[in-house]
Structure formats: structure tokens, C-alpha cells
Design a protein around this motif. Structure first.
Motif, PDB file in Angstrom:
ATOM      1  N   LYS A  49      -3.778 -25.949  56.521  1.00  0.00           N
ATOM      2  CA  LYS A  49      -4.230 -24.570  56.635  1.00  0.00           C
ATOM      3  C   LYS A  49      -4.470 -24.037  55.219  1.00  0.00           C
ATOM      4  CE  LYS A  49       0.469 -22.680  56.519  1.00  0.00           C
ATOM      5  NZ  LYS A  49       1.483 -21.859  57.213  1.00  0.00           N
ATOM      6  N   ARG A  50      -5.000 -22.855  55.107  1.00  0.00           N
ATOM      7  CA  ARG A  50      -5.167 -22.221  53.801  1.00  0.00           C
ATOM      8  C   ARG A  50      -3.778 -21.946  53.231  1.00  0.00           C
ATOM      9  NH1 ARG A  50      -5.227 -16.863  52.207  1.00  0.00           N
ATOM     10  NH2 ARG A  50      -6.423 -16.382  50.319  1.00  0.00           N
ATOM     11  N   SER A  66      -5.369 -19.617  46.306  1.00  0.00           N
ATOM     12  CA  SER A  66      -5.135 -20.402  47.515  1.00  0.00           C
ATOM     13  C   SER A  66      -5.895 -21.717  47.393  1.00  0.00           C
ATOM     14  CB  SER A  66      -5.578 -19.646  48.765  1.00  0.00           C
ATOM     15  OG  SER A  66      -6.984 -19.448  48.757  1.00  0.00           O
ATOM     16  N   TYR A  68      -6.682 -25.744  49.788  1.00  0.00           N
ATOM     17  CA  TYR A  68      -6.535 -26.591  50.969  1.00  0.00           C
ATOM     18  C   TYR A  68      -6.249 -28.019  50.511  1.00  0.00           C
ATOM     19  CZ  TYR A  68      -9.090 -22.797  53.352  1.00  0.00           C
ATOM     20  OH  TYR A  68      -9.511 -21.582  53.846  1.00  0.00           O
ATOM     21  N   THR A  79     -13.035 -23.691  50.371  1.00  0.00           N
ATOM     22  CA  THR A  79     -13.255 -24.022  51.769  1.00  0.00           C
ATOM     23  C   THR A  79     -12.656 -25.381  52.076  1.00  0.00           C
ATOM     24  OG1 THR A  79     -14.970 -24.268  53.475  1.00  0.00           O
ATOM     25  CG2 THR A  79     -15.486 -25.137  51.299  1.00  0.00           C
ATOM     26  N   GLN A  80     -12.369 -25.622  53.339  1.00  0.00           N
ATOM     27  CA  GLN A  80     -11.892 -26.941  53.747  1.00  0.00           C
ATOM     28  C   GLN A  80     -12.985 -27.980  53.537  1.00  0.00           C
ATOM     29  OE1 GLN A  80     -10.925 -25.960  57.823  1.00  0.00           O
ATOM     30  NE2 GLN A  80      -8.743 -25.751  57.366  1.00  0.00           N
TER      31      GLN A  80
END
Length: 272
Positions: A49-50, A66, A68, A79-80
Motif C-alpha cells: 500500500k502507499r 511516501s 511504494y 505511483t505503484q
């Protein structure tokens, strides 16, 4: 046997004291359940998850709060990343990420992806010592680290028991940031969907290692990326430690990197 040998040395020498085994320092920083690591789900092309960071991490002069952890060997900021066949850097789609070993991992078939952020004093002390050794002219005392470890992970479509074990460590003192990439055991380069052989994990489009800013201009490819020679990344280094690559990434600097990539043939020497 080692203890018996030490006893014999002390007994025969008489005056010899304080003889202790000196095992080679571990390449990987501690990881796994004993370190309270979290673990990514068993999911092909899956991601974490983030993850909110307790301190900002600066990458190519931009602060990120943040990230991933992606099963396919990537730590991304915006972004993922579920893509399994690596593209050459620079990417044209604006993604910003660290790629310790971007390839088609399938942790359903084998292995685990661990991660944690930490301020553990013992680990930060060790990281600080390492960075100070590699970059003696850059004052640095680690105050935070993020450790992600791919532990004996399989490749998509595998019919073998081959697994790769590698690690990425992000660390900062709130001003200067470094990324440490550790390659303990690399047994495959390519998943079947990327043209690899199901029995060997070789061929096709091999894994990629490097850094992408996302601005289509600033990037770095570790030599041998996306070639068959990436299988030998455990023997290469820019800090004279086989299997370890370290970069200052707040204002990205390429340090100690040679101009030629290693040959695909295995070598016992540490290529610098």
C-alpha cells in the motif's frame, strides 16, 4: 572446529591472547520477521500500500513523504509499479523510482518481499559507518532508514527453484540522502512473460538496476542493466564491496563508477 583451532593456537603460543573469529561482515542489513518487517502480499505483480514516511526523503532534489514497495524489484515514489518487463531509463512517463532489480518477480511461486522504516540506533550506527567509509568527504550521520528486502524471490513462469535475494536501503540525515543497493544472491534475470526461459530464468529482456528521476533527463543505469551480464551484479560495486552499490541521491552523484560494464562471464574479481 574454529573454536578448537583457536584453543590450540592459544595453548601452543602461550603469550597469544584475545584471538577471536573475524567473520566477513554481512552484505545485507538485518531484515525479516525478527526485525518487525512488514511483508508484501503473495501476488504476482503486487505492491505494498502507499507507505507514509516519518521523515521526508529527498531524491533528485525533490522531497517525498511516501513510497511504494513493488514486488517487481522497484521502490517508487509517485505511483505503484506493476510493470514486469523493464524499460530503459530515462522513462518518458514521469515515474520516479529506485530500481534495485526491476524484473518479473513472482512471490507466489517463491520468496518474500519485506520492508520497514526504522530509527533503530544499532542499524543507523552501522549505516553511518558504512557511508562515512565510502564517502569520507561528505559529513553524514543517519537518523532514519527504510529497508526493503527481496528474499529468495522467484520469477514468473518458473519451473525451477531459483531465487534472487537483494536489498535497497534509503537513508537520510534530513539533508543528505543515500541509497544502498545490496545484491546477495542473483540466480535469474528474466521472467517468462519477458521472454525468459522457464527452466533457467535467463534470456529475453533481463532485469534493470538504476534510478529514474521522472523528468526524462536525469537518470542512472547501473552498468550491465538489461543485459545478460546483470546476473553478475553480485560481483560488481562502486564502493569496493562486491554486490554493493551506493549513491548520494538528494543531489544525485555518480561516484566510483567505471566506464565499461563487466563481461557476462562470471569472475571472482570485484569489478569497480
Amino acid at each position: 572446529i574454529a573454536q578448537e583451532l583457536i584453543f590450540l593456537l592459544i595453548s601452543s603460543a602461550g603469550a597469544v591472547t584475545n584471538i577471536e573469529p573475524t567473520p566477513e561482515a554481512a552484505l545485507l542489513y538485518p531484515y525479516g520477521p525478527d526485525q518487525s518487517d512488514r511483508k508484501n502480499p503473495k501476488l504476482d505483480d503486487g505492491t505494498s500500500k502507499r507507505l507514509s514516511l516519518s521523515v521526508p526523503f529527498t531524491f533528485y532534489s525533490k522531497e517525498y513523504r511516501s513510497l511504494y514497495v513493488n514486488n517487481n524489484g522497484v521502490i517508487s515514489f509517485d505511483t505503484q509499479v506493476k510493470q514486469y518487463t523493464p524499460d530503459p531509463f530515462p522513462l518518458v512517463d514521469g515515474r520516479s523510482f529506485v530500481a534495485p532489480y526491476w524484473g518479473d518477480v513472482d512471490n507466489v511461486l517463491g520468496g518474500d518481499v519485506f520492508y520497514r522504516q526504522t530509527t533503530d540506533p544499532a542499524l543507523l550506527k552501522l549505516i553511518t559507518q558504512n557511508i562515512n567509509q565510502y564517502f569520507p568527504s561528505t559529513p553524514f550521520t543517519a537518523t532514519w532508514a527504510f529497508v526493503a528486502t527481496w528474499d529468495h524471490v522467484a520469477y514468473y513462469g518458473s519451473t525451477s527453484n531459483k531465487g534472487n535475494t537483494f536489498q535497497a536501503v534509503l537513508t537520510t540525515d534530513s539533508n543528505t540522502s543515500f541509497v544502498i543497493l545490496n545484491y546477495k544472491d542473483i540466480q535469474w534475470t528474466t521472467g517468462v512473460a519477458s521472454g525468459g526461459d522457464p527452466k533457467t530464468g535467463l534470456g529475453g529482456t533481463p532485469a534493470h538496476a538504476g534510478f529514474n528521476n521522472g523528468d526524462e533527463t536525469n537518470y542512472y543505469n547501473i552498468p550491465s542493466s538489461r543485459t545478460e551480464a546483470v546476473i553478475n551484479i553480485t560481483k560488481t560495486s562502486n564502493v569496493n564491496v562486491p554486490g554493493r552499490w551506493v549513491f548520494q541521491v538528494d543531489d544525485f552523484k555518480v561516484t566510483g563508477v567505471p566506464t565499461k560494464a563487466p563481461h557476462a562471464a562470471a569472475s571472482k574479481s570485484c569489478w569497480l
